[in-house]
Design a protein around this motif. Structure first.
Motif, PDB file in Angstrom:
ATOM      1  N   ILE A  26       1.132   1.125   7.834  1.00  0.00           N
ATOM      2  CA  ILE A  26       0.790  -0.226   7.377  1.00  0.00           C
ATOM      3  C   ILE A  26      -0.715  -0.457   7.498  1.00  0.00           C
ATOM      4  O   ILE A  26      -1.353  -1.034   6.606  1.00  0.00           O
ATOM      5  N   ALA A  27      -1.295  -0.012   8.601  1.00  0.00           N
ATOM      6  CA  ALA A  27      -2.737  -0.164   8.784  1.00  0.00           C
ATOM      7  C   ALA A  27      -3.511   0.608   7.728  1.00  0.00           C
ATOM      8  O   ALA A  27      -4.483   0.100   7.151  1.00  0.00           O
ATOM      9  N   ILE A  28      -3.095   1.846   7.451  1.00  0.00           N
ATOM     10  CA  ILE A  28      -3.757   2.646   6.425  1.00  0.00           C
ATOM     11  C   ILE A  28      -3.684   1.936   5.074  1.00  0.00           C
ATOM     12  O   ILE A  28      -4.662   1.907   4.309  1.00  0.00           O
ATOM     13  N   TRP A  29      -2.556   1.329   4.795  1.00  0.00           N
ATOM     14  CA  TRP A  29      -2.303   0.661   3.524  1.00  0.00           C
ATOM     15  C   TRP A  29      -3.144  -0.601   3.360  1.00  0.00           C
ATOM     16  O   TRP A  29      -3.644  -0.900   2.277  1.00  0.00           O
ATOM     17  N   LYS A  30      -3.357  -1.335   4.464  1.00  0.00           N
ATOM     18  CA  LYS A  30      -3.933  -2.675   4.344  1.00  0.00           C
ATOM     19  C   LYS A  30      -5.342  -2.836   4.934  1.00  0.00           C
ATOM     20  O   LYS A  30      -5.969  -3.871   4.732  1.00  0.00           O
ATOM     21  N   ILE A  31      -5.853  -1.846   5.638  1.00  0.00           N
ATOM     22  CA  ILE A  31      -7.113  -2.066   6.355  1.00  0.00           C
ATOM     23  C   ILE A  31      -8.287  -2.339   5.420  1.00  0.00           C
ATOM     24  O   ILE A  31      -9.174  -3.136   5.742  1.00  0.00           O
ATOM     25  N   ASP A  32      -8.302  -1.727   4.252  1.00  0.00           N
ATOM     26  CA  ASP A  32      -9.400  -1.963   3.319  1.00  0.00           C
ATOM     27  C   ASP A  32      -9.187  -3.217   2.476  1.00  0.00           C
ATOM     28  O   ASP A  32     -10.092  -3.642   1.760  1.00  0.00           O
ATOM     29  N   LYS A  33      -7.982  -3.813   2.561  1.00  0.00           N
ATOM     30  CA  LYS A  33      -7.715  -5.075   1.882  1.00  0.00           C
ATOM     31  C   LYS A  33      -7.895  -6.257   2.833  1.00  0.00           C
ATOM     32  O   LYS A  33      -8.593  -7.223   2.538  1.00  0.00           O
ATOM     33  N   PHE A  34      -7.262  -6.204   3.988  1.00  0.00           N
ATOM     34  CA  PHE A  34      -7.324  -7.304   4.953  1.00  0.00           C
ATOM     35  C   PHE A  34      -8.609  -7.267   5.778  1.00  0.00           C
ATOM     36  O   PHE A  34      -9.078  -8.302   6.239  1.00  0.00           O
ATOM     37  N   GLY A  35      -9.148  -6.082   5.992  1.00  0.00           N
ATOM     38  CA  GLY A  35     -10.331  -5.950   6.829  1.00  0.00           C
ATOM     39  C   GLY A  35      -9.984  -5.600   8.261  1.00  0.00           C
ATOM     40  O   GLY A  35      -8.839  -5.704   8.702  1.00  0.00           O
ATOM     41  N   ARG A  36     -11.018  -5.204   9.004  1.00  0.00           N
ATOM     42  CA  ARG A  36     -10.811  -4.756  10.387  1.00  0.00           C
ATOM     43  C   ARG A  36     -10.496  -5.922  11.324  1.00  0.00           C
ATOM     44  O   ARG A  36      -9.623  -5.841  12.188  1.00  0.00           O
ATOM     45  N   LYS A  37     -11.200  -7.048  11.140  1.00  0.00           N
ATOM     46  CA  LYS A  37     -11.075  -8.169  12.071  1.00  0.00           C
ATOM     47  C   LYS A  37      -9.679  -8.794  12.045  1.00  0.00           C
ATOM     48  O   LYS A  37      -9.100  -9.084  13.097  1.00  0.00           O
TER      49      LYS A  37
ATOM     50  N   ILE B   1       7.918  -3.529  19.873  1.00  0.00           N
ATOM     51  CA  ILE B   1       7.032  -4.562  19.328  1.00  0.00           C
ATOM     52  C   ILE B   1       5.596  -4.324  19.815  1.00  0.00           C
ATOM     53  O   ILE B   1       4.634  -4.421  19.046  1.00  0.00           O
ATOM     54  N   PHE B   2       5.466  -4.016  21.097  1.00  0.00           N
ATOM     55  CA  PHE B   2       4.141  -3.716  21.663  1.00  0.00           C
ATOM     56  C   PHE B   2       3.501  -2.538  20.939  1.00  0.00           C
ATOM     57  O   PHE B   2       2.336  -2.601  20.518  1.00  0.00           O
ATOM     58  N   VAL B   3       4.269  -1.458  20.771  1.00  0.00           N
ATOM     59  CA  VAL B   3       3.741  -0.262  20.100  1.00  0.00           C
ATOM     60  C   VAL B   3       3.383  -0.573  18.649  1.00  0.00           C
ATOM     61  O   VAL B   3       2.352  -0.123  18.135  1.00  0.00           O
ATOM     62  N   ALA B   4       4.229  -1.356  17.972  1.00  0.00           N
ATOM     63  CA  ALA B   4       3.965  -1.717  16.573  1.00  0.00           C
ATOM     64  C   ALA B   4       2.661  -2.492  16.443  1.00  0.00           C
ATOM     65  O   ALA B   4       1.842  -2.225  15.552  1.00  0.00           O
ATOM     66  N   CYS B   5       2.454  -3.465  17.339  1.00  0.00           N
ATOM     67  CA  CYS B   5       1.221  -4.268  17.301  1.00  0.00           C
ATOM     68  C   CYS B   5      -0.004  -3.399  17.556  1.00  0.00           C
ATOM     69  O   CYS B   5      -1.051  -3.576  16.913  1.00  0.00           O
ATOM     70  N   PHE B   6       0.109  -2.460  18.479  1.00  0.00           N
ATOM     71  CA  PHE B   6      -0.997  -1.541  18.743  1.00  0.00           C
ATOM     72  C   PHE B   6      -1.247  -0.650  17.537  1.00  0.00           C
ATOM     73  O   PHE B   6      -2.396  -0.384  17.171  1.00  0.00           O
ATOM     74  N   ALA B   7      -0.172  -0.191  16.897  1.00  0.00           N
ATOM     75  CA  ALA B   7      -0.275   0.806  15.837  1.00  0.00           C
ATOM     76  C   ALA B   7      -0.938   0.284  14.576  1.00  0.00           C
ATOM     77  O   ALA B   7      -1.541   1.059  13.831  1.00  0.00           O
ATOM     78  N   PHE B   8      -0.839  -1.022  14.296  1.00  0.00           N
ATOM     79  CA  PHE B   8      -1.514  -1.517  13.096  1.00  0.00           C
ATOM     80  C   PHE B   8      -2.835  -2.203  13.419  1.00  0.00           C
ATOM     81  O   PHE B   8      -3.505  -2.720  12.519  1.00  0.00           O
ATOM     82  N   SER B   9      -3.253  -2.183  14.697  1.00  0.00           N
ATOM     83  CA  SER B   9      -4.512  -2.841  15.041  1.00  0.00           C
ATOM     84  C   SER B   9      -5.414  -1.929  15.873  1.00  0.00           C
ATOM     85  O   SER B   9      -6.188  -1.146  15.327  1.00  0.00           O
ATOM     86  N   PHE B  10      -5.308  -2.038  17.189  1.00  0.00           N
ATOM     87  CA  PHE B  10      -6.169  -1.271  18.075  1.00  0.00           C
ATOM     88  C   PHE B  10      -6.196   0.217  17.718  1.00  0.00           C
ATOM     89  O   PHE B  10      -7.259   0.838  17.653  1.00  0.00           O
ATOM     90  N   GLY B  11      -5.009   0.809  17.519  1.00  0.00           N
ATOM     91  CA  GLY B  11      -4.910   2.249  17.318  1.00  0.00           C
ATOM     92  C   GLY B  11      -5.811   2.783  16.231  1.00  0.00           C
ATOM     93  O   GLY B  11      -6.714   3.584  16.486  1.00  0.00           O
ATOM     94  N   PRO B  12      -5.596   2.365  14.971  1.00  0.00           N
ATOM     95  CA  PRO B  12      -6.429   2.899  13.894  1.00  0.00           C
ATOM     96  C   PRO B  12      -7.801   2.250  13.781  1.00  0.00           C
ATOM     97  O   PRO B  12      -8.789   2.921  13.460  1.00  0.00           O
ATOM     98  N   VAL B  13      -7.894   0.931  14.038  1.00  0.00           N
ATOM     99  CA  VAL B  13      -9.135   0.214  13.759  1.00  0.00           C
ATOM    100  C   VAL B  13     -10.273   0.669  14.662  1.00  0.00           C
ATOM    101  O   VAL B  13     -11.429   0.744  14.231  1.00  0.00           O
ATOM    102  N   ILE B  14      -9.970   1.007  15.925  1.00  0.00           N
ATOM    103  CA  ILE B  14     -11.050   1.396  16.827  1.00  0.00           C
ATOM    104  C   ILE B  14     -11.767   2.645  16.321  1.00  0.00           C
ATOM    105  O   ILE B  14     -12.994   2.745  16.378  1.00  0.00           O
TER     106      ILE B  14
END
Length: 459
Positions: A313-324, A361-374
């Motif tokens: 999901i992060a790969i799919w949306k990071i360039d659309k939604f942005g990092r922040k 839920i914790f892992v999911a939240c990490f996986a679409f935010s902290f994990g890839p974005v950092i």
């Protein structure tokens, strides 16, 4: 833009992330087995887990300097060799001390790859899809974690079957009586694949620019992003060079100092939220709810699947939604789920599947935010000439946090109990919300040279 070349290069570099994830997670299925075989106490158990992280810190410190001096590609080749030597050495170790030495070597490989793989991807990626391509590195990490969970569960199943019941002593030890050996040794195969594929990729064009070899950089950029975009990026690069001579001292001045602080604090926060407590000690946490080791490893497989899916999901949306935006929503979910997990442990809720649900839920939240974005941020917010060095500082901080978590979790679980441990993680994650909202700039759609220009003009 030649997408086939871009994606091929990104895929090869991201294999460093696969080995990073595999090496990080494979140990989770071996902890109780190694602890019992070598009669480890809580401190030595923590050292078994965190020893690789000490090696990772060493690799992190070396990666930026060596990567800036000799090139990203060359040092990635070194990391691939270290991964292979470590895996085979762990499988054949005859003492706990030897096992630790090989885990340290593997950790150095992780440290090198954790900086240079995303760095290489960011430096060959077109601006419009850089976030997605660098996020591919995090996907590779999560996929490596998932494969490690599957292989651990699979090898444990083999050890409990009669497949090798009539085998000789060595096979008997590796696959049955000391099954942790094949769990650790299986990493040799992807390490060899990574080594072979690295031999066919070009050097980073930004690395050439950092050495003022503009002609070589231009040829690679044209091949990857096309002539028009290559000319634009080179023009911005030359403009930045005229504005200021960037050197190692630049990272401690003006906007670059702010960039360094942002990178360091966010990097540490990714570890203080407790993700590695779940990755390393997930089976132990699930066993405390009453599950057997086999069922606990099965629960880890589910955690790994969720980790992979939400990274996609992060790969799919990071360039659309942005990092922040991804960070704000993800960190908020991380904090809330940590509080609830702690509450479930505190109330001694006799339902392991409810606990697994909130861990997911914790892992999911990490996986679409902290994990890839950092990894995206660390690979793009620093200037070309010192990107490897600056990223080493931030990633060094990340691995200091990871080492502390790896060493302290057994002690925390014994003294603060699981509920206190997870509440502590929630408290330590809170400051990162302010940092993301108030200080972090949005970098989506900007070239590396444009981001560099932003920090140059920031006081």
């Amino acid at each position: 833009m030649n997408k086939s070349i871009v994606y091929k290069l990104a895929f090869i570099a991201s294999l460093g992330g696969f080995l990073f994830g595999f090496d990080t997670a494979v140990i989770s299925g071996t902890i109780s087995l190694v602890r019992d075989q070598f009669s480890l106490n809580a401190v030595m158990e923590g050292w078994y887990v965190s020893s690789a992280l000490v090696g990772t810190i060493t690799g992190t410190l070396l990666a930026g300097i060596l990567g800036d001096k000799y090139g990203r590609k060359e040092i990635l080749i070194v990391s691939a060799i270290l991964f292979g030597v470590s895996a085979f050495g762990c499988m054949m170790s005859q003492s706990f001390q030897a096992l630790i030495v090989y885990r340290l070597l593997g950790g150095i490989g992780v440290g090198l790859a954790s900086i240079l793989s995303p760095l290489y991807i960011s430096e060959i990626a077109p601006a419009k899809i850089r976030g997605s391509l660098v996020s591919l590195y995090q996907f590779a990490i999560t996929f490596g974690i998932l494969v490690a969970y599957f292989t651990n569960a699979w090898f444990l199943g083999i050890s409990e079957s009669n497949v090798f019941i009539n085998s000789n002593g060595a096979i008997q030890n590796i696959f049955i009586s000391e099954v942790w050996r094949i769990m650790l040794g299986s990493e040799t195969i992807p390490a060899l694949l990574f080594l072979v594929l690295l031999l066919i990729i070009p050097k980073s064009p930004r690395w050439y620019l950092g050495r003022n070899k503009v002609d070589k950089a231009e040829r690679i950029l044209i091949r990857i992003v096309g002539e028009k975009e290559a000319k634009q990026e080179l023009a911005i690069y030359k403009s930045n060079i005229k504005s200021i001579a960037i050197n190692f001292r630049s990272i401690l001045k003006g906007g670059f100092k702010t960039a360094l602080m942002v990178g360091v604090i966010l990097a540490v926060s990714t570890q203080l939220c407790g993700i590695n407590a779940v990755i390393y000690y997930g089976p132990r946490l699930l066993e405390e709810t009453g599950l057997q080791l086999g069922d606990a490893l099965g629960g880890q497989v589910i955690i790994g699947i969720v980790n992979v899916l939400f990274t996609i999901i992060a790969i799919w949306k990071i360039d659309k939604f942005g990092r922040k935006k991804l960070l704000v929503y993800g960190i908020s979910g991380i904090i809330l789920s940590l509080v609830i997990i702690g509450l479930l442990f505190y109330m001694e809720v006799d339902n392991p599947y409810l606990l697994i649900g909130f861990i997911l839920i914790f892992v999911a939240c990490f996986a679409f935010s902290f994990g890839p974005v950092i990894w995206v941020l660390l690979s793009e917010i620093y200037p070309t000439n010192i990107r490897g060095f600056a990223m080493s500082i931030a990633t060094f901080a990340l691995w200091i946090g990871a080492t502390g978590i790896g060493q302290l979790v057994p002690w925390l679980l014994e003294n603060l109990k699981p509920y206190g441990t997870f509440w502590l993680f929630a408290l330590l994650t809170l400051p990162s919300i302010y940092l993301v909202i108030k200080i972090l700039p949005e970098t989506k759609g900007k070239t590396l040279e444009e981001i560099e220009h932003y920090w140059l003009n920031k006081k």
